[in-house]
Design a protein around this motif. Structure first.
Motif, mmCIF file in Angstrom:
data_model
loop_
_atom_site.group_PDB
_atom_site.id
_atom_site.type_symbol
_atom_site.label_atom_id
_atom_site.label_comp_id
_atom_site.label_asym_id
_atom_site.label_seq_id
_atom_site.Cartn_x
_atom_site.Cartn_y
_atom_site.Cartn_z
ATOM 1 N N SER A 36 0.822 -1.213 0.000
ATOM 2 C CA SER A 36 0.000 0.000 0.000
ATOM 3 C C SER A 36 0.855 1.261 0.000
ATOM 4 N N ALA A 37 2.057 1.168 0.574
ATOM 5 C CA ALA A 37 2.976 2.304 0.620
ATOM 6 C C ALA A 37 3.844 2.392 -0.640
ATOM 7 N N GLY A 38 3.627 1.483 -1.606
ATOM 8 C CA GLY A 38 4.393 1.524 -2.854
ATOM 9 C C GLY A 38 5.768 0.889 -2.757
ATOM 10 N N ILE A 39 5.981 0.078 -1.741
ATOM 11 C CA ILE A 39 7.263 -0.594 -1.541
ATOM 12 C C ILE A 39 7.102 -2.060 -1.942
ATOM 13 N N ILE A 40 8.014 -2.567 -2.758
ATOM 14 C CA ILE A 40 7.902 -3.926 -3.285
ATOM 15 C C ILE A 40 8.349 -4.948 -2.237
ATOM 16 N N PRO A 41 7.429 -5.849 -1.822
ATOM 17 C CA PRO A 41 7.797 -6.895 -0.860
ATOM 18 C C PRO A 41 8.322 -8.148 -1.564
ATOM 19 N N VAL A 42 9.347 -8.739 -0.969
ATOM 20 C CA VAL A 42 9.892 -10.011 -1.437
ATOM 21 C C VAL A 42 9.959 -10.920 -0.220
ATOM 22 N N ILE A 43 9.488 -12.147 -0.388
ATOM 23 C CA ILE A 43 9.470 -13.101 0.718
ATOM 24 C C ILE A 43 10.563 -14.133 0.494
ATOM 25 N N ALA A 44 11.341 -14.381 1.540
ATOM 26 C CA ALA A 44 12.352 -15.437 1.502
ATOM 27 C C ALA A 44 12.113 -16.313 2.719
ATOM 28 N N GLY A 45 11.727 -17.544 2.479
ATOM 29 C CA GLY A 45 11.426 -18.418 3.601
ATOM 30 C C GLY A 45 11.813 -19.846 3.318
ATOM 31 N N ASN A 46 11.657 -20.661 4.351
ATOM 32 C CA ASN A 46 11.862 -22.086 4.123
ATOM 33 C C ASN A 46 10.610 -22.635 3.442
ATOM 34 N N LYS A 47 10.648 -23.870 3.028
ATOM 35 C CA LYS A 47 9.550 -24.440 2.240
ATOM 36 C C LYS A 47 8.219 -24.381 2.985
ATOM 37 N N ALA A 48 8.202 -24.695 4.255
ATOM 38 C CA ALA A 48 6.950 -24.692 5.020
ATOM 39 C C ALA A 48 6.368 -23.287 5.138
ATOM 40 N N ALA A 49 7.206 -22.299 5.437
ATOM 41 C CA ALA A 49 6.732 -20.921 5.569
ATOM 42 C C ALA A 49 6.193 -20.402 4.250
ATOM 43 N N ASN A 50 6.910 -20.661 3.170
ATOM 44 C CA ASN A 50 6.465 -20.218 1.853
ATOM 45 C C ASN A 50 5.152 -20.893 1.456
ATOM 46 N N THR A 51 5.030 -22.183 1.731
ATOM 47 C CA THR A 51 3.818 -22.909 1.382
ATOM 48 C C THR A 51 2.612 -22.373 2.146
ATOM 49 N N LEU A 52 2.776 -22.064 3.413
ATOM 50 C CA LEU A 52 1.665 -21.494 4.181
ATOM 51 C C LEU A 52 1.172 -20.194 3.561
ATOM 52 N N LEU A 53 2.085 -19.346 3.132
ATOM 53 C CA LEU A 53 1.687 -18.092 2.497
ATOM 54 C C LEU A 53 1.007 -18.333 1.149
ATOM 55 N N LEU A 54 1.538 -19.239 0.364
ATOM 56 C CA LEU A 54 0.944 -19.527 -0.948
ATOM 57 C C LEU A 54 -0.461 -20.118 -0.808
ATOM 58 N N VAL A 55 -0.672 -20.952 0.184
ATOM 59 C CA VAL A 55 -2.001 -21.520 0.417
ATOM 60 C C VAL A 55 -2.953 -20.448 0.935
ATOM 61 N N ALA A 56 -2.457 -19.541 1.788
ATOM 62 C CA ALA A 56 -3.298 -18.483 2.357
ATOM 63 C C ALA A 56 -3.674 -17.424 1.320
ATOM 64 N N ASP A 57 -2.856 -17.275 0.283
ATOM 65 C CA ASP A 57 -3.096 -16.248 -0.731
ATOM 66 C C ASP A 57 -2.905 -16.853 -2.127
ATOM 67 N N PRO A 58 -3.773 -17.805 -2.513
ATOM 68 C CA PRO A 58 -3.554 -18.529 -3.775
ATOM 69 C C PRO A 58 -3.625 -17.657 -5.019
ATOM 70 N N ASP A 59 -4.368 -16.565 -4.968
ATOM 71 C CA ASP A 59 -4.457 -15.673 -6.121
ATOM 72 C C ASP A 59 -3.425 -14.557 -6.075
ATOM 73 N N ARG A 60 -2.577 -14.611 -5.072
ATOM 74 C CA ARG A 60 -1.484 -13.655 -4.892
ATOM 75 C C ARG A 60 -1.953 -12.197 -4.896
ATOM 76 N N HIS A 61 -2.987 -11.963 -4.110
ATOM 77 C CA HIS A 61 -3.446 -10.589 -3.916
ATOM 78 C C HIS A 61 -2.432 -9.809 -3.087
ATOM 79 N N TYR A 62 -1.775 -10.491 -2.169
ATOM 80 C CA TYR A 62 -0.811 -9.838 -1.278
ATOM 81 C C TYR A 62 0.617 -10.223 -1.624
ATOM 82 N N ILE A 63 0.880 -11.509 -1.657
ATOM 83 C CA ILE A 63 2.260 -11.922 -1.909
ATOM 84 C C ILE A 63 2.606 -11.751 -3.380
ATOM 85 N N GLY A 64 3.828 -11.416 -3.621
ATOM 86 C CA GLY A 64 4.346 -11.299 -4.976
ATOM 87 C C GLY A 64 5.469 -12.291 -5.122
#
Length: 156
Positions: A36-64
């Motif tokens: 919302s502030a115009g700052i590009i987010p990048v996520i770096a996580g282990n497989k479990a953390a990344n999978t939880l985010l991908l499942v929580a946001d399958p259409d990638r409204h938030y995560i990029g």
């Protein structure tokens, strides 16, 4: 008036083991605030953390962009990439190690997000320069959200 040609600001979120439930919701909250502030987010996580985010946001409204944590560390170490800000999620000693590594290899402003049952002990172990944000939050993310909102890092 000339258009702004400065590069867009970026923020890296370093996620470890998602053993403590608040990690995923706080990550999504921060991603939303930074986008919302115009700052590009990048996520770096282990497989479990990344999978939880991908499942929580399958259409990638938030995560990029989302990548493996070791790949992100390698890219920063090899000077192929860096970020303006870096948030390291910490609920155990491994999180402190990742934060210390980021403080050494990256030019980013480092924020440590310390949470969980042993939050005070973990905060006392952080001896490198960073902005510490901490709350005793395990299942309820609101104490950590409140601590983050007091710092408002997306406005910096």
């Amino acid at each position: 008036m000339c258009p702004d040609t400065s590069p867009q600001k970026t923020v890296l979120f370093v996620l470890g083991c998602p053993q403590v439930p608040v990690q995923t919701s706080i990550a999504l909250y921060l991603i939303s605030r930074f986008k919302s502030a115009g700052i590009i987010p990048v996520i770096a996580g282990n497989k479990a953390a990344n999978t939880l985010l991908l499942v929580a946001d399958p259409d990638r409204h938030y995560i990029g962009e989302i990548m493996d944590l070791d790949r992100a560390v390698a890219q920063i170490t090899e000077k192929k990439r860096d970020f303006d800000q870096c948030f390291v999620f910490i609920h155990n000693d491994a999180g402190i190690s990742y934060a210390a590594t980021m403080a050494v290899i990256s030019k980013a402003r480092i924020y440590t997000l310390v949470y969980g049952e042993h939050e005070e002990d973990l905060v006392s172990q952080i001896t490198f320069p960073c902005t510490k944000i901490a709350a005793k939050a395990v299942h309820n993310p609101l104490p950590l959200k409140k601590a983050i909102d007091e710092v408002a890092p997306w406005a910096a």
